[in-house]
Design a protein around this motif. Sequence first.
Motif, short mmCIF file in Angstrom:
data_model
loop_
_atom_site.label_atom_id
_atom_site.label_comp_id
_atom_site.label_asym_id
_atom_site.label_seq_id
_atom_site.Cartn_x
_atom_site.Cartn_y
_atom_site.Cartn_z
N ASP A 93 0.85 -1.19 0.00
CA ASP A 93 0.00 0.00 0.00
C ASP A 93 0.89 1.25 0.00
N HIS A 94 0.52 2.26 -0.77
CA HIS A 94 1.29 3.50 -0.85
C HIS A 94 2.80 3.23 -1.01
N GLU B 25 -1.64 9.14 7.11
CA GLU B 25 -1.51 7.72 6.77
C GLU B 25 -0.17 7.26 7.33
N HIS C 171 -7.62 10.34 4.65
CA HIS C 171 -6.93 9.33 5.46
C HIS C 171 -7.11 9.64 6.95
N HIS D 248 -9.39 5.21 -1.14
CA HIS D 248 -8.60 5.16 0.11
C HIS D 248 -9.38 5.84 1.22
N ASN E 267 -10.00 0.88 0.92
CA ASN E 267 -8.96 0.64 1.92
C ASN E 267 -9.37 1.02 3.33
#
Length: 278
Positions: free
Chosen positions: A82-83, A142, A178, A205, A227
């Motif tokens: 992720d990311h 995040e 986020h 997200h 997510n």
Amino acid sequence: MQLVNGFTLMDYAEKNHLVLPAFNTTNYELTAGIIKGFEEAGLGGYIAISSSNLKLSSPKIIADMVKSVMKDISTPVALHLDHGKSFEDVKACIEAGFTSIMVDASHLPFEENIKEVKRTVEYCHFYGIPVEAELGAIQGKEDDHISNEDAKTDPNDVLEFVQRTGCDMLAVSIGNVHGMDLAPNLDFPLLQKIAELSPVPIVLHGGSGIPFDQVRKAKASNLIKVNYGSDLRQAFIRTFGEAYESDHNEFDIMSLSKKAINNVEARVEAIIKEVNNH
Ligand code: G3H
Ligand code: ZN
């Protein structure tokens, strides 16, 4: 069951008309809770870990742990970066056995974002692994990454971005945020416009805090993945926090860890079912 390839999981979502939740892990307890939650719900999805979270462990430690916990379940789960913040992280994750990759170069100018995603796609596709890329910037916190930037995805860039990068899923910024500090405010007309222009499915997200009926509504705009991070982390941390609050001499880490796994599992199962009206 073995880890499932990301392309296979995308086909599974399409055939079964599912939105796949992706749950972020950090440690063993979150991992065990997430995998058990998938099994209880009887539907598949992603277990994910972000580049910044990998600083705590390593792609290999996470992949070995997830594969080992996965042995006991029968629902399809892919292990997703992720990311992804660097090409080195991407390569290390592929080598460790991750089956789905996100490259996040959304903080870069358009042309540089394209360049970074394109080289990641070329690398990952060689190994048969799909790539999620992000266009626009998502506000909020995040892991250790804080973004104050609120740059919604420009629909005019979508087709060119997807065509030139070759990415397989597109993460968008449409008012999703986020973390738990900001309130999401989804722009559905924008999402619909993006979905009409995007040749690939959409990823949302910042799932924590988005009302489930809105996630279900987004499904009509070719949403494939949503997510969740903070929601599960809170379920985990709350378990220990409440125990400490009620008894400052508490030290039974084993039974609290089991309780944390159960609490995470319950959230995962509930989220999977809510998202898919299952
Ligand atoms: O990439 C991970 C997610 O976007 C998590 O967002 O912590 O707001 O659920 P969240
Ligand atoms: Zn995210």
